[in-house]
Design a protein around this motif. Structure first.
Motif, PDB file in Angstrom:
ATOM      1  N   LEU A  13      44.795  37.919  39.132  1.00 29.01           N
ATOM      2  CA  LEU A  13      45.113  38.843  40.216  1.00 29.01           C
ATOM      3  C   LEU A  13      43.907  39.147  41.105  1.00 29.01           C
ATOM      4  N   GLY A  14      42.842  38.425  40.913  1.00 24.51           N
ATOM      5  CA  GLY A  14      41.666  38.624  41.762  1.00 24.51           C
ATOM      6  C   GLY A  14      40.718  39.663  41.205  1.00 24.51           C
ATOM      7  N   ARG A  15      39.831  40.073  42.079  1.00 22.90           N
ATOM      8  CA  ARG A  15      38.790  41.007  41.674  1.00 22.90           C
ATOM      9  C   ARG A  15      39.328  42.439  41.589  1.00 22.90           C
ATOM     10  N   PRO A  16      38.668  43.258  40.759  1.00 26.35           N
ATOM     11  CA  PRO A  16      39.012  44.688  40.751  1.00 26.35           C
ATOM     12  C   PRO A  16      38.705  45.304  42.112  1.00 26.35           C
ATOM     13  N   VAL A  17      39.543  46.251  42.535  1.00 25.55           N
ATOM     14  CA  VAL A  17      39.328  46.960  43.799  1.00 25.55           C
ATOM     15  C   VAL A  17      39.520  48.451  43.569  1.00 25.55           C
ATOM     16  N   ALA A  18      39.017  49.226  44.492  1.00 20.90           N
ATOM     17  CA  ALA A  18      39.203  50.671  44.458  1.00 20.90           C
ATOM     18  C   ALA A  18      40.627  51.014  44.882  1.00 20.90           C
ATOM     19  N   TYR A  19      41.090  52.169  44.466  1.00 21.43           N
ATOM     20  CA  TYR A  19      42.448  52.586  44.836  1.00 21.43           C
ATOM     21  C   TYR A  19      42.617  52.667  46.348  1.00 21.43           C
TER      22      TYR A  19
END
Length: 124
Positions: A13-19
């Protein structure tokens, strides 16, 4: 013979991101990585992430609330829950049953805000 897909892993699902980078329509997966719906609205108050309103994939679709504590990861391509879909909150049922009086807990306050948002979105 049907070909089985490899199980979904977070990295798919790709990289972690901020909300704050979470877009409406982002897929939501339960603890077992089963798709359950899409993000319809990100709930935040005072710059603090509270959770997301999820629109389910079922035929008639309904809104569920995933509290921040029920979310394991937010990634570019999806939200992964730390719980099964059946443990998400149903603001329609839960908040309406508690409507008498003010919310008694922080979760009840978040459910009320989710319910308020959902009911404003419904056509009259």
């Amino acid at each position: 013979m049907t070909e089985s897909r490899p199980p979904l892993v977070s990295e798919d699902l790709g990289r972690p991101v901020a909300y704050t980078a979470l877009a409406d329509g982002t897929p939501v997966y339960d603890r077992d990585h089963t798709p359950i719906g899409v993000v319809e609205h990100v709930m935040a108050a005072g710059g603090i992430f509270e959770g997301v309103v999820v629109h389910t994939h079922s035929l008639r679709g309904r809104h569920l609330y995933a509290d921040a504590e029920q979310i394991a990861e937010i990634r570019e391509g999806g939200v992964l829950l730390s719980v099964p879909a059946g443990e998400l909150h149903d603001p329609d049922r839960e908040w309406r049953s508690r409507r008498s009086g003010a919310p008694g807990s922080p979760l009840e306050a978040r459910l009320r805000r989710a319910w308020d948002w959902i009911t404003r979105r419904r056509p009259t």
